[in-house]
Design an enzyme around this catalytic site. Structure first.
Site, PDB file in Angstrom:
ATOM      1  N   LYS A 120       0.843  -1.194   0.000  1.00 30.94           N
ATOM      2  CA  LYS A 120       0.000   0.000   0.000  1.00 30.94           C
ATOM      3  C   LYS A 120       0.877   1.243   0.000  1.00 30.94           C
ATOM      4  CE  LYS A 120      -4.362   0.572   2.223  1.00 30.94           C
ATOM      5  NZ  LYS A 120      -5.112   0.426   3.469  1.00 30.94           N
TER       6      LYS A 120
HETATM    7  C1  E4P Z   1      -8.488   0.947   3.395  1.00 33.43           C
HETATM    8  O1  E4P Z   1      -7.607   0.282   2.921  1.00 33.43           O
HETATM    9  C2  E4P Z   1      -8.372   1.655   4.687  1.00 33.43           C
HETATM   10  O2  E4P Z   1      -7.683   0.837   5.600  1.00 33.43           O
HETATM   11  C3  E4P Z   1      -9.703   1.945   5.317  1.00 33.43           C
HETATM   12  O3  E4P Z   1     -10.776   1.565   4.512  1.00 33.43           O
HETATM   13  C4  E4P Z   1      -9.805   3.279   5.966  1.00 33.43           C
HETATM   14  O4  E4P Z   1     -11.085   3.427   6.493  1.00 33.43           O
HETATM   15  P1  E4P Z   1     -11.478   4.483   7.620  1.00 33.43           P
HETATM   16  O5  E4P Z   1     -11.826   5.756   6.935  1.00 33.43           O
HETATM   17  O6  E4P Z   1     -12.678   3.879   8.285  1.00 33.43           O
HETATM   18  O7  E4P Z   1     -10.280   4.602   8.527  1.00 33.43           O
END
Ligand code: E4P
Length: 217
Positions: free
Chosen positions: A83
């Site tokens: 990522k």
């Molecule tokens: C995606 O890869 C992220 O980890 C995640 O969806 C972030 O979500 P949040 O806005 O609930 O922290």
């Protein structure tokens, strides 16, 4: 549409995996920090639970650092998708990692043009954050629709991963918008199963069955 679990909690991931319908896991530094373990160890443990894409995020913010971290993360397991945040240095890192055959998930995407840049760099996944846009009174799902449209227009192979989902409606809308993947916190995944008419219907079927058995006893 593939479904990933957005969690770094091993119990939650195991519980979700037991249904046999989960295609992967997304983590981020905040989710792993909650578990209080070394990040690489936690990713290794997650890879041992589920056979599917496991996203693990870099914490460097310069291209060289991200590439080095990405290589290390990719060595943990073939399932690892690195990522990378959608910043200038990140876009450079995506191209470098792609040229080495390392798959990337470009995260923190909040505009269709950012998504265009990620696709051009050769990202495997792009993660538009729906819920965080909704929190600002913008329609996060519009972003998913626009990215799907732009990628279709030009035949980009980057897949759209609807992230930051807050409830079942996001999951339905992501599927209708043509997102390839939706990642769900366990509590959202759990809610997707339920409908009151299913419960009421099942109770009635079972009550009728029990009554008919008494008649024939
Ligand atoms: C995606 O890869 C992220 O980890 C995640 O969806 C972030 O979500 P949040 O806005 O609930 O922290």
């Amino acid at each position: 549409m593939r479904i990933y679990i957005d969690s770094a909690n091993l119990e939650e991931i195991q519980q979700a995996a037991d249904f046999g319908i989960i295609d992967g896991v997304t983590t981020n530094p905040s989710l792993i920090a909650k578990e209080g373990r070394d990040h690489h160890d936690q990713i290794r443990a997650i890879c041992g639970i589920l056979d599917g894409d496991i996203s693990a995020e870099v914490v460097s913010t310069d291209t060289e650092g991200m590439v080095a971290e990405g290589r290390d993360l990719a060595k943990i397991h073939d399932s690892v998708v690195v990522k990378i945040p959608l910043i200038r240095d990140g876009i450079k890192a995506v191209g470098r990692l792609a040229s080495e055959g390392i798959r990337t998930n470009v995260t923190l995407c909040f505009s269709p043009l950012q998504a265009l840049l990620a696709a051009k760099a050769g990202a495997y996944l792009i993660s538009p954050f729906i819920g965080r846009l909704d929190d600002l009174s913008q329609d996060g799902m519009d972003l998913v629709r626009e990215i799907v449209k732009i990628y279709d227009n030009y035949g980009y192979s980057t897949q759209v991963l609807a992230a930051s989902a807050r409830g079942p409606l996001h999951v339905k809308e992501a599927a209708l918008a043509g997102a390839h993947v939706c990642t769900l916190p366990y509590k959202v995944f759990d809610k997707v199963f339920d409908h009151p008419l299913t419960e009421i219907g099942l109770e009635k079927f079972l009550a009728d069955y029990r009554r008919s058995m008494m008649v024939h006893a």
